[in-house]
Design a protein around this motif. Structure first.
Motif, PDB file in Angstrom:
ATOM      1  N   THR A  89       0.821  -1.219   0.000  1.00 36.91           N
ATOM      2  CA  THR A  89       0.000   0.000   0.000  1.00 36.91           C
ATOM      3  C   THR A  89       0.851   1.265   0.000  1.00 36.91           C
ATOM      4  O   THR A  89       0.386   2.324  -0.426  1.00 36.91           O
ATOM      5  CB  THR A  89      -0.934   0.016   1.219  1.00 36.91           C
ATOM      6  OG1 THR A  89      -0.151  -0.089   2.422  1.00 36.91           O
ATOM      7  CG2 THR A  89      -1.923  -1.146   1.157  1.00 36.91           C
ATOM      8  N   ARG A  92       2.332   2.491  -4.155  1.00 36.66           N
ATOM      9  CA  ARG A  92       1.281   2.455  -5.182  1.00 36.66           C
ATOM     10  C   ARG A  92       1.838   2.652  -6.591  1.00 36.66           C
ATOM     11  O   ARG A  92       1.402   2.006  -7.541  1.00 36.66           O
ATOM     12  CB  ARG A  92       0.233   3.531  -4.892  1.00 36.66           C
ATOM     13  CG  ARG A  92      -0.583   3.294  -3.637  1.00 36.66           C
ATOM     14  CD  ARG A  92      -1.557   4.438  -3.395  1.00 36.66           C
ATOM     15  NE  ARG A  92      -2.438   4.174  -2.266  1.00 36.66           N
ATOM     16  CZ  ARG A  92      -2.117   4.423  -1.001  1.00 36.66           C
ATOM     17  NH1 ARG A  92      -0.915   4.937  -0.716  1.00 36.66           N
ATOM     18  NH2 ARG A  92      -2.968   4.170  -0.023  1.00 36.66           N
ATOM     19  N   LEU A 258      -5.980  -0.176  -4.552  1.00 38.50           N
ATOM     20  CA  LEU A 258      -5.138   0.970  -4.188  1.00 38.50           C
ATOM     21  C   LEU A 258      -5.663   2.263  -4.802  1.00 38.50           C
ATOM     22  O   LEU A 258      -5.231   3.336  -4.430  1.00 38.50           O
ATOM     23  CB  LEU A 258      -3.688   0.728  -4.646  1.00 38.50           C
ATOM     24  CG  LEU A 258      -2.965  -0.440  -3.957  1.00 38.50           C
ATOM     25  CD1 LEU A 258      -1.590  -0.621  -4.561  1.00 38.50           C
ATOM     26  CD2 LEU A 258      -2.859  -0.201  -2.461  1.00 38.50           C
TER      27      LEU A 258
END
Length: 258
Positions: A89, A92, A258
């Motif tokens: 995360t 990205r 995401l």
């Protein structure tokens, strides 16, 4: 050169580049740079050595070496797990690049934190040399102990990284688990005896087995118990295989999440 060999070399070079980039970003404009990676374990060592030798003596021989081995190993494990939650995360841009090997990201966090661990190992060796004497032939087992810890950490880190993409609370749960794990793992105290009511915290704790290996090498100058490492591999390998399968299965939807 086969396709598999080419991929391996490409991933190796990419990992080296990413680790270098991560360390440069982390210590950008820092006065002492990587030196900060030694500050936390050294400060913990100072606190534990002072408290548990002078304030509340635990009567553990060569306690500085004993606790230093525990602090270093645990620091690598815990920092890798907490960082792994954000390994996907938090990257990205790379995840969204077509063809980028996303599965390398959890490994990247472990290797980056492993650099700090490796930088501190000479200090542990010096400490051991001063308190216990020059290292013995058992030092040859050190790479195997490090490799086993790496595999164990990678197994959990890969699973955490994949789950966190879909369940963002995992970051906080891992932080709590790592905090609790520090106290139920014999980092700064002796492993519990078999007849103790809570002996299972030591007997069935894979990080306790890892610590035994480091202490056997640096403190006792003997070969680590191979049975402990067969136990760790019996846990780490199946978990790692499952984690890799799960990561690959859900990674196709990472970009959407995401």
């Amino acid at each position: 050169m086969t396709t598999r060999s080419y991929n391996f070399l490409h991933w190796r070079d990419l990992l080296i580049e990413l680790v270098s980039r991560d360390l440069k970003i982390r210590y950008q404009r820092s006065a002492i740079g990587l030196g900060w990676s030694l500050m936390k374990p050294l400060s913990q060592l100072l606190i534990f050595a002072t408290v548990f030798t002078s304030v509340i003596p635990l009567e553990i021989p060569n306690y500085t070496t004993f606790v230093f081995a525990g602090v270093l190993s645990w620091a690598w494990f815990s920092s890798s797990l907490t960082s792994s939650a954000l390994s996907v995360t938090g990257n990205r841009e790379m995840v969204r690049r077509p063809g980028f090997p996303v599965h390398l990201l959890p490994m990247l966090t472990i290797i980056s934190n492993g650099v700090h661990f490796m930088l501190a190992l000479p200090l542990l060796l010096i400490c051991s040399w001063i308190q216990v004497g020059p290292p013995g032939i058992s030092m040859l087992a050190l790479p195997a102990v490090i490799l086993v810890q790496f595999l164990l950490t990678l197994a959990f880190a890969t699973l955490i990284a994949a789950i966190h993409v879909y369940f963002r609370d995992i970051e906080h749960l891992v932080g709590i688990a790592v905090m609790l794990g520090f106290y139920i793992t014999p980092v700064f105290y002796r492993p519990l005896q078999a007849d103790h009511d809570f002996a299972f915290l030591t007997l069935w704790n894979p990080m306790a087995w890892v610590l035994e290996g480091y202490r056997a090498i640096f403190l006792d100058h003997v070969w680590p118990d191979p049975l402990n490492y067969l136990r760790i591999l019996a846990l780490a390998v199946p978990v790692l295989l499952f984690a890799a399968w799960f990561f690959n299965r859900v990674s196709a939807r990472f970009v959407d999440e995401l």
